[in-house]
Design a protein around this motif. Sequence first.
Motif, PDB file in Angstrom:
ATOM      1  N   ILE A 125     -92.791 -17.988   3.557  1.00 28.20           N
ATOM      2  CA  ILE A 125     -91.788 -18.718   4.335  1.00 28.20           C
ATOM      3  C   ILE A 125     -92.027 -18.457   5.814  1.00 28.20           C
ATOM      4  N   GLY A 126     -92.078 -19.545   6.593  1.00 31.40           N
ATOM      5  CA  GLY A 126     -92.292 -19.428   8.026  1.00 31.40           C
ATOM      6  C   GLY A 126     -91.113 -19.950   8.803  1.00 31.40           C
ATOM      7  N   ARG A 127     -91.101 -21.275   9.056  1.00 31.61           N
ATOM      8  CA  ARG A 127     -90.029 -21.862   9.854  1.00 31.61           C
ATOM      9  C   ARG A 127     -88.650 -21.615   9.238  1.00 31.61           C
ATOM     10  N   GLY A 128     -88.588 -21.600   7.898  1.00 32.25           N
ATOM     11  CA  GLY A 128     -87.307 -21.366   7.244  1.00 32.25           C
ATOM     12  C   GLY A 128     -86.722 -20.000   7.557  1.00 32.25           C
ATOM     13  N   ALA A 129     -87.599 -19.019   7.830  1.00 33.45           N
ATOM     14  CA  ALA A 129     -87.117 -17.677   8.158  1.00 33.45           C
ATOM     15  C   ALA A 129     -86.662 -17.578   9.607  1.00 33.45           C
ATOM     16  N   ILE A 130     -87.240 -18.410  10.491  1.00 35.65           N
ATOM     17  CA  ILE A 130     -86.731 -18.446  11.862  1.00 35.65           C
ATOM     18  C   ILE A 130     -85.334 -19.072  11.851  1.00 35.65           C
ATOM     19  N   ARG A 131     -85.211 -20.169  11.136  1.00 32.74           N
ATOM     20  CA  ARG A 131     -83.925 -20.864  11.078  1.00 32.74           C
ATOM     21  C   ARG A 131     -82.853 -20.009  10.429  1.00 32.74           C
ATOM     22  N   ASN A 132     -83.195 -19.372   9.316  1.00 34.15           N
ATOM     23  CA  ASN A 132     -82.215 -18.642   8.515  1.00 34.15           C
ATOM     24  C   ASN A 132     -82.794 -17.279   8.140  1.00 34.15           C
ATOM     25  N   PRO A 133     -82.514 -16.232   8.919  1.00 30.35           N
ATOM     26  CA  PRO A 133     -83.109 -14.928   8.631  1.00 30.35           C
ATOM     27  C   PRO A 133     -82.580 -14.271   7.364  1.00 30.35           C
ATOM     28  N   TRP A 134     -81.514 -14.841   6.806  1.00 34.73           N
ATOM     29  CA  TRP A 134     -80.958 -14.324   5.558  1.00 34.73           C
ATOM     30  C   TRP A 134     -81.658 -14.912   4.326  1.00 34.73           C
ATOM     31  N   ILE A 135     -82.637 -15.783   4.524  1.00 35.60           N
ATOM     32  CA  ILE A 135     -83.208 -16.527   3.403  1.00 35.60           C
ATOM     33  C   ILE A 135     -83.825 -15.611   2.358  1.00 35.60           C
ATOM     34  N   PHE A 136     -84.465 -14.531   2.772  1.00 36.91           N
ATOM     35  CA  PHE A 136     -85.078 -13.627   1.798  1.00 36.91           C
ATOM     36  C   PHE A 136     -84.002 -12.923   0.972  1.00 36.91           C
ATOM     37  N   ARG A 137     -82.941 -12.498   1.628  1.00 34.26           N
ATOM     38  CA  ARG A 137     -81.804 -11.896   0.903  1.00 34.26           C
ATOM     39  C   ARG A 137     -81.206 -12.895  -0.079  1.00 34.26           C
ATOM     40  N   GLN A 138     -81.028 -14.134   0.351  1.00 32.04           N
ATOM     41  CA  GLN A 138     -80.396 -15.136  -0.504  1.00 32.04           C
ATOM     42  C   GLN A 138     -81.247 -15.457  -1.732  1.00 32.04           C
ATOM     43  N   ASN A 150     -85.285 -24.218  18.641  1.00 36.44           N
ATOM     44  CA  ASN A 150     -85.666 -25.540  18.134  1.00 36.44           C
ATOM     45  C   ASN A 150     -85.816 -25.528  16.619  1.00 36.44           C
ATOM     46  N   TYR A 151     -85.987 -24.359  16.018  1.00 31.93           N
ATOM     47  CA  TYR A 151     -85.997 -24.250  14.560  1.00 31.93           C
ATOM     48  C   TYR A 151     -84.607 -23.925  14.009  1.00 31.93           C
ATOM     49  N   ILE A 152     -83.738 -23.374  14.844  1.00 34.08           N
ATOM     50  CA  ILE A 152     -82.421 -22.925  14.382  1.00 34.08           C
ATOM     51  C   ILE A 152     -81.368 -24.017  14.527  1.00 34.08           C
ATOM     52  N   ALA A 153     -81.341 -24.676  15.666  1.00 32.49           N
ATOM     53  CA  ALA A 153     -80.245 -25.593  15.969  1.00 32.49           C
ATOM     54  C   ALA A 153     -80.236 -26.863  15.121  1.00 32.49           C
ATOM     55  N   PRO A 154     -81.383 -27.548  14.887  1.00 29.16           N
ATOM     56  CA  PRO A 154     -81.321 -28.767  14.069  1.00 29.16           C
ATOM     57  C   PRO A 154     -80.759 -28.478  12.674  1.00 29.16           C
ATOM     58  N   GLY A 155     -79.797 -29.273  12.266  1.00 34.67           N
ATOM     59  CA  GLY A 155     -79.188 -29.069  10.954  1.00 34.67           C
ATOM     60  C   GLY A 155     -77.899 -28.283  10.991  1.00 34.67           C
ATOM     61  N   LEU A 156     -77.582 -27.667  12.122  1.00 37.50           N
ATOM     62  CA  LEU A 156     -76.326 -26.924  12.216  1.00 37.50           C
ATOM     63  C   LEU A 156     -75.190 -27.898  12.529  1.00 37.50           C
ATOM     64  N   GLY A 157     -74.863 -28.713  11.541  1.00 36.99           N
ATOM     65  CA  GLY A 157     -73.783 -29.669  11.715  1.00 36.99           C
ATOM     66  C   GLY A 157     -74.218 -30.999  12.264  1.00 36.99           C
ATOM     67  N   GLY A 158     -75.495 -31.092  12.655  1.00 33.71           N
ATOM     68  CA  GLY A 158     -76.005 -32.374  13.103  1.00 33.71           C
ATOM     69  C   GLY A 158     -75.508 -32.818  14.463  1.00 33.71           C
TER      70      GLY A 158
END
Length: 368
Positions: free
Chosen positions: A243-256, A307-315
């Motif tokens: 996981i690359g960009r998904g981990a920048i966007r959501n650092p909890w992804i590995f825990r989840q 730029n990896y975190i903000a897109p998708g946060l409520g649109g």
Amino acid sequence: MHASVLQRFLPAHRPVLALAPMQDVTDLRFWNVLAHYGSPDVLYTEYFRVHPDSHPEKPILADIDANATGRPVIAQMIGRDIPSLVRTAAVLQRHPIVAVDLNLGCPAPVVCRKDAGGGLLRDLPHIDAILRALRGAIGAPCGDGSGAAIGFTVKTRIGYDSAADFPRLLDIFASHQLDALTVHGRSVREMYGPVVHYDLIGAAARRMQAPGAGTPVLANGNVRCTTTAQAITADTGVRGLMIGRGAIRNPWIFRQIREHYELPAGAPRFRPTMADVRGYIDVLARETRREGTSERAHLGHLKKLLNYIAPGLGGDDAFVRNLRKASTLAELFAACDAYLLAPERADADAYATEPNWAASLNATQAAY
């Protein structure tokens, strides 16, 4: 197969989780950021640039030596000159790593023009020669007292222009007893487009993980959340996810993802809120700032991460625009506060919508 230390990091009940190597992102500072939220099982370095005049980059070596996350490190190389790759692999094995990885996937034009990274996929005989030389040069004992050998791994795309040569490429990989293979399910030409060829990742898993082969395959490409992680693993049969960009966007992804596989049905799962994301941005700002870096340079680095975190946060496009307009750290944080901590959304699920990463990347290239 070599008695690789990597076998220790392959859980029986879930996919092994790896952080993808990303230039100017996956350094020690970002490893430490992820440690706040649930580190991946395995960390990859930024790539070491290898050519006849190269020496391993001292900052990356320093990151390896200073790693205190408790997670094993795989050092990645990029290059095409065989003596230089062998020489560099020898140096890397003197440091606390569990494997050396060869990059066959970077799609950056400046890299491909040098016939390195993804550019090597146009020359399968040379890949075969590189793998033969590196397989013979890698395998020193790990420095962790386990008695296991340092592994040799590869990260690849499915081809340069297309996947026409992918079966031949898998044959080459299978002939060199790799300790792990990560497949990014796009061609070099496809860059980071919306389509990921998971069927070809599945073909790689069947070929490389077959009885008698035993090379674990990791899937890479658009692993955005627990749902996609579970679906990709089930559909392809891979032993791991990178996981690359998904981990920048959501650092909890590995825990989840771990919770998805490890917690009993019905048990509550952690869901980050917008307020949690606001706290994450503070941690990013604190942990990723290099000593001596100017505010302007640090602001630019944070904007690229956002730029990896903000897109998708409520649109809300206005939030993204305000982040890009910020000329100081104070303005950036004020924009984050105004949107993420607003009473109507502070407790909302931060990742209820999917990001449009293609649009985000295009905007990043235009803005910076």
